[in-house]
Structure formats: structure tokens, C-alpha cells
Design a protein around this motif. Structure first.
Motif, PDB file in Angstrom:
ATOM      1  N   ARG A  51      -7.609  -1.704   4.959  1.00  0.00           N
ATOM      2  CA  ARG A  51      -7.527  -0.743   4.177  1.00  0.00           C
ATOM      3  C   ARG A  51      -8.578   0.538   4.169  1.00  0.00           C
ATOM      4  NH1 ARG A  51      -7.420  -2.876  -1.518  1.00  0.00           N
ATOM      5  NH2 ARG A  51      -4.894  -3.679  -1.049  1.00  0.00           N
ATOM      6  N   GLY A  52      -9.887   0.936   4.251  1.00  0.00           N
ATOM      7  CA  GLY A  52     -10.572   1.548   5.056  1.00  0.00           C
ATOM      8  C   GLY A  52      -9.794   2.717   6.418  1.00  0.00           C
ATOM      9  N   TRP A  53      -9.947   1.350   7.222  1.00  0.00           N
ATOM     10  CA  TRP A  53      -9.177   2.206   8.364  1.00  0.00           C
ATOM     11  C   TRP A  53      -7.523   2.885   8.097  1.00  0.00           C
ATOM     12  CZ3 TRP A  53      -4.557   0.368  11.843  1.00  0.00           C
ATOM     13  CH2 TRP A  53      -4.546   0.676  13.262  1.00  0.00           C
ATOM     14  N   VAL A  54      -6.908   2.224   7.242  1.00  0.00           N
ATOM     15  CA  VAL A  54      -5.225   2.944   7.083  1.00  0.00           C
ATOM     16  C   VAL A  54      -5.173   4.044   6.114  1.00  0.00           C
ATOM     17  CG1 VAL A  54      -3.579   2.679   5.390  1.00  0.00           C
ATOM     18  CG2 VAL A  54      -4.476   0.324   7.162  1.00  0.00           C
TER      19      VAL A  54
ATOM     20  N   ALA B 143       3.220  13.017   5.133  1.00  0.00           N
ATOM     21  CA  ALA B 143       2.419  12.109   5.770  1.00  0.00           C
ATOM     22  C   ALA B 143       2.313  10.907   6.062  1.00  0.00           C
ATOM     23  CB  ALA B 143       0.798  13.139   5.295  1.00  0.00           C
ATOM     24  N   VAL B 144       2.660   9.717   5.037  1.00  0.00           N
ATOM     25  CA  VAL B 144       2.750   8.906   5.229  1.00  0.00           C
ATOM     26  C   VAL B 144       3.345   8.065   5.854  1.00  0.00           C
ATOM     27  CG1 VAL B 144       3.411   7.015   3.230  1.00  0.00           C
ATOM     28  CG2 VAL B 144       2.266   8.418   2.389  1.00  0.00           C
ATOM     29  N   GLN B 145       5.091   9.207   6.344  1.00  0.00           N
ATOM     30  CA  GLN B 145       5.383   8.584   7.664  1.00  0.00           C
ATOM     31  C   GLN B 145       4.920   8.565   8.576  1.00  0.00           C
ATOM     32  OE1 GLN B 145       8.660   7.056   7.982  1.00  0.00           O
ATOM     33  NE2 GLN B 145       8.337   6.802   9.881  1.00  0.00           N
ATOM     34  N   GLU B 146       3.846   9.612   9.212  1.00  0.00           N
ATOM     35  CA  GLU B 146       3.514   9.547   9.962  1.00  0.00           C
ATOM     36  C   GLU B 146       2.374   8.898  10.422  1.00  0.00           C
ATOM     37  OE1 GLU B 146       2.774  13.718  10.566  1.00  0.00           O
ATOM     38  OE2 GLU B 146       4.008  14.834  10.501  1.00  0.00           O
ATOM     39  N   ALA B 147       1.130   8.846   9.407  1.00  0.00           N
ATOM     40  CA  ALA B 147       0.521   7.091   9.431  1.00  0.00           C
ATOM     41  C   ALA B 147       0.802   5.782   8.984  1.00  0.00           C
ATOM     42  CB  ALA B 147      -0.102   7.797   7.817  1.00  0.00           C
TER      43      ALA B 147
ATOM     44  N   ASP C  53       7.351  16.942  -1.052  1.00  0.00           N
ATOM     45  CA  ASP C  53       7.965  16.353   0.985  1.00  0.00           C
ATOM     46  C   ASP C  53       6.611  15.862   1.967  1.00  0.00           C
ATOM     47  OD1 ASP C  53       6.868  19.082   0.624  1.00  0.00           O
ATOM     48  OD2 ASP C  53       8.063  20.203   1.704  1.00  0.00           O
ATOM     49  N   LEU C  54       5.975  16.869   1.684  1.00  0.00           N
ATOM     50  CA  LEU C  54       4.476  17.376   3.097  1.00  0.00           C
ATOM     51  C   LEU C  54       3.599  15.617   2.744  1.00  0.00           C
ATOM     52  CD1 LEU C  54       2.948  20.302   2.920  1.00  0.00           C
ATOM     53  CD2 LEU C  54       4.094  19.467   4.684  1.00  0.00           C
ATOM     54  N   ALA C  55       3.451  15.166   0.876  1.00  0.00           N
ATOM     55  CA  ALA C  55       3.208  13.656   1.397  1.00  0.00           C
ATOM     56  C   ALA C  55       4.097  12.212   1.785  1.00  0.00           C
ATOM     57  CB  ALA C  55       2.862  13.586  -0.102  1.00  0.00           C
TER      58      ALA C  55
ATOM     59  N   GLU D  60       0.547  -1.508   0.724  1.00  0.00           N
ATOM     60  CA  GLU D  60       0.078  -0.013  -0.405  1.00  0.00           C
ATOM     61  C   GLU D  60       0.633   1.083   0.174  1.00  0.00           C
ATOM     62  OE1 GLU D  60      -3.241   0.324  -0.170  1.00  0.00           O
ATOM     63  OE2 GLU D  60      -3.641  -1.871  -1.197  1.00  0.00           O
ATOM     64  N   GLY D  61       2.104   1.229   0.371  1.00  0.00           N
ATOM     65  CA  GLY D  61       3.392   2.287   0.541  1.00  0.00           C
ATOM     66  C   GLY D  61       2.824   3.433  -0.901  1.00  0.00           C
ATOM     67  N   GLY D  62       2.371   3.220  -1.943  1.00  0.00           N
ATOM     68  CA  GLY D  62       2.994   3.579  -2.912  1.00  0.00           C
ATOM     69  C   GLY D  62       1.818   4.461  -3.583  1.00  0.00           C
ATOM     70  N   ARG D  63       0.485   3.702  -2.776  1.00  0.00           N
ATOM     71  CA  ARG D  63      -0.393   3.486  -3.614  1.00  0.00           C
ATOM     72  C   ARG D  63      -0.979   5.297  -2.091  1.00  0.00           C
ATOM     73  NH1 ARG D  63      -2.822  -1.719  -3.316  1.00  0.00           N
ATOM     74  NH2 ARG D  63      -3.127  -2.124  -5.669  1.00  0.00           N
ATOM     75  N   MET D  64      -0.659   5.330  -0.464  1.00  0.00           N
ATOM     76  CA  MET D  64      -0.494   5.995  -0.035  1.00  0.00           C
ATOM     77  C   MET D  64       0.053   7.244  -0.469  1.00  0.00           C
ATOM     78  SD  MET D  64      -0.036   3.509   3.695  1.00  0.00           S
ATOM     79  CE  MET D  64      -0.373   4.846   4.453  1.00  0.00           C
TER      80      MET D  64
END
Length: 154
Positions: free
Chosen positions: A48-51, A25-29, A20-22, A4-8
Motif C-alpha cells: 500500500r505504501g509503495w502504491v 493521475a490514478v490511471q497513470e499510477a 480530471d487531473l486526479a 484501493e481505487g476509490g481511496r487513490m
């Protein structure tokens, strides 16, 4: 999360419009997902919905932070580009997808408001401004539309 990393990152980039912000956001998520894994309840929805809910909330938090705000020229806010992103996201849904079928059952303005909120991360106020509609109407469209989607998908 490898799958899911790429999609996220793609979702975060569409919402934040900055790489950079994206990435932040992914790292924090991902950190939040790891720390809160015990809170996931499969009876309330899919993993997936929760993530993606966690990711969306991280993106919105980053957008709201004043210290991360960067001045943007008015030309950068192109409504046509936003509409194209929303339409592209809708078009990527499979033709046999239940979500697509349910979204097609909504009137155009309701579908546009819901997709602007979830795909672009716009607030009700931003949607009202972009759609040139009263704020109360936008809030009603989103609330009623989500209710109709919930009923359609269940």
C-alpha cells in the motif's frame, strides 16, 4: 486495485484539486504499478505504501507540468481550507494508530509541514509561504520530523 481505487482517487483529488487531473493521475499510477510490479520489495515497506508513493509522485508530476497549469484566482488559495484538509486527514487516523501516536509526538509546526507535504502535495517552498516561515526551517522540520517518524515507527 479494486479495493484501493476509490481511496487513490480521493488522495489524487485532494492533491490536484481537479477531478480530471486526479483521474489521469490514478490511471497513470495504475499503469506504472502494473509495469513496475516486479520492482516491489516487501522488505522496504508495504505494498500500500509503495502504491501511494507512486500515486503521489504522479500527482506531483502533473502539478509541475506547465501545459496542465491553469490560472487560479488568489481567492482560491485559502489557507484555512488547506489547514482543514490537513487536520481532517490527521483526525481520520485511528486513535490507536502508530502513525497518529508518532505524529502527535512531533511539535505542531513540524507535523503541519509534513502533513502539508504528504496530504496536499505541497513543495517545501509552498509550505514555507503558507506557514510564513523561512524555507531552510521548513526543510529542516520535514527532514528531522521524517527521521523522528521513521525511528518511532520502527
Amino acid at each position: 486495485m479494486e479495493a484501493e481505487g476509490g481511496r487513490m482517487l480521493g488522495v489524487a483529488r485532494r492533491m490536484l484539486r481537479r477531478v480530471d487531473l486526479a483521474e489521469d493521475a490514478v490511471q497513470e499510477a495504475l499503469v506504472l504499478i502494473w509495469r513496475r510490479a516486479h520492482q516491489f520489495d516487501p522488505e522496504r515497506g508495504s505494498a500500500r505504501g509503495w502504491v501511494y508513493t507512486i500515486l503521489r509522485n504522479r500527482c506531483l508530476t502533473l502539478l509541475r507540468r506547465e501545459d496542465r497549469e491553469v490560472a487560479t484566482e488568489p481567492e482560491a488559495f485559502d489557507r484555512a481550507a488547506d489547514g482543514a484538509v490537513v487536520n481532517q486527514a490527521f483526525d481520520r487516523l485511528g486513535t490507536t494508530s502508530d502513525l497518529r501516536r508518532c505524529l502527535e509526538g512531533l511539535d505542531k509546526q513540524t507535523r503541519q509541514a509534513i502533513l502539508s507535504s504528504y496530504v496536499l502535495g505541497h513543495s517545501h517552498g509552498e509550505i514555507a509561504g503558507r506557514m510564513e516561515a523561512p524555507l531552510g526551517s521548513v526543510k529542516s522540520w520535514v527532514r528531522r520530523g521524517l527521521g523522528k517518524l521513521r525511528a518511532c515507527l520502527s
